[in-house]
Design a protein around this motif. Structure first.
Motif, PDB file in Angstrom:
ATOM      1  N   ALA A   1      -4.787   4.668   3.162  1.00  0.00           N
ATOM      2  CA  ALA A   1      -3.826   3.722   2.625  1.00  0.00           C
ATOM      3  C   ALA A   1      -4.432   3.182   1.335  1.00  0.00           C
ATOM      4  CB  ALA A   1      -3.586   2.589   3.607  1.00  0.00           C
ATOM      5  N   LEU A   2      -3.741   3.386   0.230  1.00  0.00           N
ATOM      6  CA  LEU A   2      -4.224   2.912  -1.065  1.00  0.00           C
ATOM      7  C   LEU A   2      -3.529   1.594  -1.377  1.00  0.00           C
ATOM      8  CD1 LEU A   2      -5.689   3.295  -3.805  1.00  0.00           C
ATOM      9  CD2 LEU A   2      -3.739   4.665  -4.542  1.00  0.00           C
ATOM     10  N   TYR A   3      -4.308   0.551  -1.535  1.00  0.00           N
ATOM     11  CA  TYR A   3      -3.736  -0.776  -1.781  1.00  0.00           C
ATOM     12  C   TYR A   3      -3.402  -0.925  -3.253  1.00  0.00           C
ATOM     13  CZ  TYR A   3      -4.905  -2.071   2.950  1.00  0.00           C
ATOM     14  OH  TYR A   3      -4.937  -2.122   4.312  1.00  0.00           O
ATOM     15  N   VAL A   4      -2.130  -1.073  -3.560  1.00  0.00           N
ATOM     16  CA  VAL A   4      -1.747  -1.137  -4.968  1.00  0.00           C
ATOM     17  C   VAL A   4      -1.462  -2.552  -5.449  1.00  0.00           C
ATOM     18  CG1 VAL A   4      -0.872   1.224  -5.053  1.00  0.00           C
ATOM     19  CG2 VAL A   4       0.678  -0.633  -4.479  1.00  0.00           C
TER      20      VAL A   4
ATOM     21  N   ALA B   1       0.838  -1.200   0.000  1.00  0.00           N
ATOM     22  CA  ALA B   1       0.000   0.000   0.000  1.00  0.00           C
ATOM     23  C   ALA B   1       0.869   1.245   0.000  1.00  0.00           C
ATOM     24  CB  ALA B   1      -0.918   0.010   1.217  1.00  0.00           C
ATOM     25  N   VAL B   2       0.328   2.334  -0.568  1.00  0.00           N
ATOM     26  CA  VAL B   2       0.983   3.635  -0.481  1.00  0.00           C
ATOM     27  C   VAL B   2       0.013   4.581   0.203  1.00  0.00           C
ATOM     28  CG1 VAL B   2       2.333   3.294  -2.568  1.00  0.00           C
ATOM     29  CG2 VAL B   2       0.107   4.394  -2.718  1.00  0.00           C
ATOM     30  N   ARG B   3       0.537   5.680   0.717  1.00  0.00           N
ATOM     31  CA  ARG B   3      -0.346   6.648   1.328  1.00  0.00           C
ATOM     32  C   ARG B   3      -0.887   7.576   0.269  1.00  0.00           C
ATOM     33  NH1 ARG B   3      -0.371  11.677   3.205  1.00  0.00           N
ATOM     34  NH2 ARG B   3       1.855  12.016   2.871  1.00  0.00           N
ATOM     35  N   GLU B   4      -2.157   7.820   0.296  1.00  0.00           N
ATOM     36  CA  GLU B   4      -2.731   8.843  -0.552  1.00  0.00           C
ATOM     37  C   GLU B   4      -3.588   9.687   0.354  1.00  0.00           C
ATOM     38  OE1 GLU B   4      -4.404   8.648  -4.885  1.00  0.00           O
ATOM     39  OE2 GLU B   4      -6.050   8.348  -3.491  1.00  0.00           O
TER      40      GLU B   4
END
Lengths: 258, 258
Positions: free
Chosen positions: A115-118, A108-111
């Motif tokens: 937390a945006l799961y990529v 995940a990255v922070r947006e």
DNA sequence: GATCCCCTTCCGTCGAGCGGAAGTTCCAGC
DNA sequence: GCTGGAACTTCCGCTCGACGGAAGGGGATC
């Protein structure tokens, strides 16, 4: 015959976006009137625009009376450099990790405040998992979220502390307690949660770091979801760290991934 | 000043799509003038539309003077039911398969005269792989393509036979020979290729079938890519078949997956 | 400082998008 | 089979917002 005037609302682009925006993972198929209502666009206009989107290149698709996101958007979406490099580089590492530990692995990255799961790798699941690739979960209730929040700028942490929503009875919603947890995360280098997002699921997560300039930057978080009563929770962290270091090292080779 | 008139071209929608359409996997980042030129849209108009797409919801993104597909489109694309169920169901099976055989595993569906790759699992690669999720390759030069073509309606086969492009020296471009191969595929139940799409890569593929109405329908093809001189090529087919049957059985449980 | 290239802002014109009204289809209830 | 209603589709005149050439930066190269 009326035809009140030309676009009294906003530009066509924004209008089209508002139509597409009504789709989400809980309702990927909608009827004309549902789309019209949800987007606040007059029925007739909705109809015309959707017809245009459908004809002119399969941005949306009609399927037995309902509309759905079309193949073209899928294609385009895959081209988004949004973490494309990150995902491609991380995927093989995550695969290896999954082979070792057999639990669901997330990246995940922070947006903003989510937390945006990529990326996600999961076999047959032993634990109920709420996240999907593309979904966003609150930073304070998940393992990857806490890792990302621990590495975020002060103003982001501030804002996050002011919007602590209770997801389960065990969610940490006391700002002070969360701040202490974040400090722990920074010190120990990994985060843990237990049934804070969804009952029956615990998680461990570590940061994925890249050297840039002088120091290291946290670019993503790598996490596993496991049953809450597993004894080896703490043992997972070192394994995750090895994988995260591998990803970080590989990322450092690419010119740019943001 | 001038301002020739309002949209002398086509609808705004089609115009916007033509802008987005210029992005592809070989050039995911483009400058304003590149986009303008490739799409045939006047520079000024391109500029305005892109600004709109960027401001109004991150459909595109500016990154150091170039434009790229934005996060919003990635989000939307993930909602496309395009094979969403197929992918979700197939993914765990493919993962198991990958764990067993350790080579790159692909899932593809036929879209017109191409094999559209909808899922892929690959670890560290021993073989150069050209396909990506979302990419399209010709039906006659890949394992999954041949499987899909063997199951396609007669008119599709006809059209495919009239557009055999040579990808490598070993690509089959003789209609008669390809037809014989397709017959073999139907009889044996699996397809093989060796360096017909890219040098250094061979493949084996099998159909994923679902019972519908009276007979069975081929809804996808499952394939592996391996080094061309492996001895156990033929042994892979039965393993693939087991996996494909598992996927097919699971698919049959869902109401609809097309 | 001159030339080139790329990007951005400005603004008068006019046709493309707008959406209410009317027509069509489909289905449930009587 | 008729009626009422809800959902979708077509029609079309009015108008205002999109269009894009011209002009104005900004930065690199010679």
């Amino acid at each position: 015959m009326a035809g009140r005037s030309a676009a009294p609302g906003r530009s066509v682009t924004s209008r089209v976006l508002s139509l597409l925006d009504v789709f989400d993972s809980t309702s990927p198929r909608l009827s004309l009137s549902e789309i019209s209502e949800r987007s606040g666009t007059p029925l007739t206009t909705t109809h015309r625009l959707l017809a245009e989107l459908a004809d002119w290149g399969a941005l949306v698709r009609r399927a037995d009376g309902r509309y759905e996101i079309g193949r073209k958007l899928w294609d385009l979406g895959l081209l988004a450099p949004v973490q494309m490099e990150l995902r491609q580089i991380a995927a093989p590492f995550m695969l290896d990790l999954h082979t070792t530990i057999r639990d669901t692995v997330h990246l995940a990255v922070r947006e903003e405040l989510s937390a945006l799961y990529v990326e996600r790798i999961s076999g047959r699941e032993s634990v109920p998992i709420v996240s999907q690739v593309g979904s966003r979960l609150p930073l304070h209730a998940t393992g990857v979220g806490k890792v990302l929040l621990a590495a975020a700028p002060a103003d982001v942490v501030d804002r996050a502390l002011h919007s602590l929503t209770r997801q389960t009875p065990r969610t940490v919603v006391e700002p002070g307690r969360l701040q202490r947890e974040l400090a722990d995360v920074r010190r120990r280098g990994y985060a843990r949660t237990s049934e804070e997002m969804s009952p029956g699921a615990a998680s461990v997560a570590v940061p994925v770091q890249v050297e840039r300039g002088g120091g290291t930057v946290v670019v993503a978080a790598l996490g596993v979801v496991v049953p809450p009563h597993r004894r080896d929770l703490a043992r997972l962290a070192p394994v995750l760290e090895v994988t995260a270091r591998g990803i970080g090292r590989e990322l450092a080779r690419t010119r740019e991934f943001r």
